[in-house]
Design a protein around this motif. Structure first.
Motif, short mmCIF file in Angstrom:
data_model
loop_
_atom_site.label_atom_id
_atom_site.label_comp_id
_atom_site.label_asym_id
_atom_site.label_seq_id
_atom_site.Cartn_x
_atom_site.Cartn_y
_atom_site.Cartn_z
N ARG A 9 -4.92 6.95 -7.80
CA ARG A 9 -5.40 5.98 -6.82
C ARG A 9 -6.00 4.78 -7.51
NH1 ARG A 9 -8.43 9.63 -2.21
NH2 ARG A 9 -6.66 11.01 -1.81
N GLU A 63 0.84 -1.18 0.00
CA GLU A 63 0.00 0.00 0.00
C GLU A 63 0.89 1.24 0.00
OE1 GLU A 63 -3.07 1.56 3.25
OE2 GLU A 63 -3.64 -0.37 2.36
N SER A 123 3.88 7.97 -5.06
CA SER A 123 5.06 7.30 -4.51
C SER A 123 5.72 6.44 -5.57
CB SER A 123 4.67 6.39 -3.34
OG SER A 123 4.08 7.12 -2.32
N ALA A 156 -0.45 7.92 -3.39
CA ALA A 156 -0.38 8.32 -4.80
C ALA A 156 0.86 9.17 -5.03
CB ALA A 156 -1.64 9.09 -5.18
N VAL A 188 -2.77 1.89 -4.38
CA VAL A 188 -2.41 3.30 -4.31
C VAL A 188 -3.56 4.07 -3.66
CG1 VAL A 188 -1.74 5.34 -5.62
CG2 VAL A 188 -0.98 3.08 -6.37
#
Ligand SMILES: [Cu+2]
Length: 113
Positions: A93, A44, A49, A47, A112
């Motif tokens: 996302r 997880e 990253s 957004a 995301v």
């Protein structure tokens, strides 16, 4: 202007979260490819990253977006041998499945937020 402010707030919140430990800020989220498995999965991330994949097997694997039955063409990178890395950056996302083209039972997911 309203949306611009919201964007700034989100960036500030992410920076705070990452700032919790300087070591964490320097090492982006990562997935290890080892003994024909992606670990951890699902992973997880926020957004925007970057997710770095590192191959710990001697053979070549790939990280290819989608599933063997339904590729989505977002990314496909080879990891040629031990120590090879590839980085994926996801700005939207959603849930992003991926797999290895050479070993189709190898599957993972990036979530995301
Ligand atoms: Cu593989």
């Amino acid at each position: 202007m309203g949306t611009r402010w919201q964007g700034t707030m989100v960036v500030a919140a992410v920076a705070l979260a990452l700032g919790a430990g300087s070591a964490a800020a320097q090492s982006p989220p990562g997935v290890t490819v080892q003994t024909f498995q992606f670990k951890p999965t699902p992973i997880e991330v926020a957004a925007g990253s970057k997710v770095t994949f590192t191959n710990q097997d001697d053979i070549t694997h790939t990280i290819t977006s989608g599933t063997p039955e339904s590729r989505d063409g977002k990314f496909s990178h080879p990891l040629v041998g031990k120590g090879a890395t590839a980085t994926v950056e996801l700005t939207q996302r959603g849930v992003y499945p991926y797999f290895c083209e050479r070993h189709r039972s190898m599957r993972g997911e990036i979530h995301v937020k």
